[in-house]
Enzyme design. Structure first.
Site: not given
Length: 556
Positions: A446, A472
């Site tokens: 992420e 994210s």
């Protein structure tokens, strides 16, 4: 009962003896065995309280005549794993979780499962296992964290973990002091639970409810509320009814149920990671899943909730406003929900919607007053991403929906972060981060740190970021991920050079590297695959077998 393989008959006396060694009575052993997958640990805020919920689940199972048998499951905290080598293990852990639940359920002949988890890869991993095993199962989340309150008394806004990440960029830009950052750090995460906004954990917990695998309230009841404990007891009792009726996951997770989940996804503005996870769960359920359906559903689904990171509200606010079924009720008014789909509650969606209404129209908007006419996610295609890439369009500032600028190319997240925090990225740039895909990372990290730094430095209205990695659920801005094929597969993103012009058109669903086809083809013909970053251990094996992000990054 499946459990009779280990509990009934003369030949099973040794098996029963082992159960009795743990304190189980003959009466308990004679009942259906309900596996309780518990991912409680002292590492993840969303999991630190799960033992309390598991105790409530067990009470429900016992009340309904079953015997709960608990086992542990691993979990990675994405926030703690962020921006270092640990993040490579996060997505890869999803496959381990699915496999471990399958192993435990099959080895011990459980009749049914209750899957207790909260956060990013753990929930989809458990749902993958539920589809694969196809024995009665209910998913129970630990519930969302409450939002924090800004420590500056002159500001009344709610804050969360993303506030902390973005404040780091503000400190580096000279817009905030380290002392102010410390105060925000102390205030942002005030309770246990999955991080307070519509990030990946809460996105998946909400979509679990929408797809029918969680009881009403699963996605939104805060972790610290007693209603969450009552929900756990209800799950324990309901699994016994589902076992008696033979209500299995594949009877619930149908093609129509996945369409419902995607529709709710668009209405909520969920994390881009839901694309990976829904694709992987659909694969296990034997349901076709392609990226084109996301744009099709998004184009006709209004965006009804604006939760952090795209808006000011948090999941606790949506719970007060009526939760997931309040949203589904509004969507059903426009004929966007398959209301005949079955759910683990034993009811079809239409029956549940009969008793739902919006409790706060400022949080869950009506179908005729949406935040946006289209849904939260969009899939873009172009010569840099022939197999597609994904953007959370509901979290993009209007001025960045169309953007053109020079590529600033980095072959790792670490190098990109250093350049951003050092002030080397300027207005108009398009940051390219490659070799961070499922195979190349490996593990598809992420990219919350670089996107948060861009936002914290005030560049989110001027800079785009494109990667074959992922983001994210807390990411906002023109952040485009899951570029497929990835660079490690020789995808066109591997041929982008410093200064190339990149054109992004989110409304038009296109992303273009502005070089001729001949030049691009010539560059790719000269490309050589770099050596793997990790050659030993689990990640090395994962990299050899993982699919493209466009296929859900599943391991074949």
């Amino acid at each position: 009962m499946k459990s009779h393989q280990v509990t009934h008959g003369i030949e099973r006396a040794p098996h029963r003896s082992l159960f009795k060694a743990m304190g189980y009575t003959s009466e308990e052993i004679s009942r259906p065995l309900i596996g309780i997958a518990n991912s409680a640990n002292a590492v993840i805020p969303g999991h630190v309280h799960l033992n309390t919920l598991v105790d409530a689940v067990k009470a429900g199972v016992y009340m309904a005549g079953g015997t709960p048998v608990e086992f542990g499951v691993i979990g990675v905290c994405d926030g703690i794993a962020m921006n270092h080598e640990g993040m490579k293990y996060s997505l890869a852990s999803r496959e381990l979780i699915a496999d471990s639940v399958e192993v435990m359920a099959m080895a011990h002949a459980f009749d049914a499962l209750i899957l207790v988890a909260s956060c990013d890869k753990i929930v989809p991993g458990m749902l993958m296992a539920a589809a694969r095993l196809n024995i009665p199962a209910i998913m129970l989340s630990g519930g969302p964290m409450l939002a924090g309150r800004h420590p500056d008394p002159s500001r009344s806004n709610a804050i969360d973990l993303i506030t902390v990440f973005e404040s780091v960029g503000a400190v580096r830009a000279g817009k905030m002091t380290e002392s102010e950052l410390n105060d925000i750090e102390d205030a942002a995460c005030p309770t246990c639970g999955s991080c307070a906004g519509m990030f990946t954990a809460n996105s998946m917990n909400c979509l679990t409810e929408a797809i029918g695998m969680g009881l009403p309230g699963n996605g939104t009841i805060p972790a610290v509320m007693s209603a969450r404990i009552r929900l756990a007891k209800q799950a324990g009792m309901q699994i016994m009814r589902n076992l008696e009726q033979g209500l299995t996951p594949k009877k619930i997770m149908t093609a129509e149920a996945f369409q419902n989940a995607l529709t709710v996804d668009m209405a909520l503005g969920c994390s881009t990671n839901t694309v990976l996870h829904l694709a992987a769960i659909a694969h296990e359920a034997g349901i076709p899943f392609d990226l084109d359906q996301i744009n099709h559903i998004s184009q006709k689904t209004p965006h009804l909730c604006s939760l952090s990171p795209g808006g000011a509200h948090h999941v606790e606010d949506m719970n007060r406003a009526g939760g997931i079924y309040a949203v589904m009720g509004e969507l059903s008014k426009a004929g966007l929900i398959h209301s005949g789909c079955r759910t683990v509650s034993g009811k079809i969606i239409a029956e549940i919607l009969e008793h739902q209404s919006i409790g706060d129209a400022g949080v869950v908007r009506t179908i005729d007053n949406p935040y946006h006419q289209q849904g939260g996610l969009a899939i873009l295609y172009g010569n840099i991403a022939p197999d597609g890439c994904v953007v959370k369009q509901s979290a993009v500032l209007p001025e960045m929906l169309c953007h053109e600028g020079p590529a600033r190319v980095f072959d790792s997240e670490t190098d990109a972060c250093q350049a951003i925090l050092a002030g080397k990225i300027v207005k108009g740039d398009v940051v390219i981060i490659r070799y961070e895909g499922p195979m190349g990372g490996p593990g598809m990290r992420e990219m919350l740190s670089p996107t948060s730094a861009i936002a914290g430095m005030g560049l989110d209205a001027h800079v785009a970021l494109i990667t074959d990695g992922r983001f994210s659920g807390g990411t906002r801005g023109a952040a485009i991920g899951h570029v497929s094929p990835e660079a490690m597969q020789g995808g066109p993103i591997a041929a982008v050079q410093e200064g190339d012009i990149i054109a992004i058109d989110i409304p038009g669903k296109t992303i273009t590297l502005k070089v001729s086809d001949a030049i691009l083809k010539n560059r790719l013909s000269q490309w050589q695959r770099p050596e793997p970053r990790i050659r030993h251990g689990y990640l090395a094996r994962y990299a050899k077998r993982v699919s493209s992000a466009s296929q859900g990054a599943i391991v074949r």
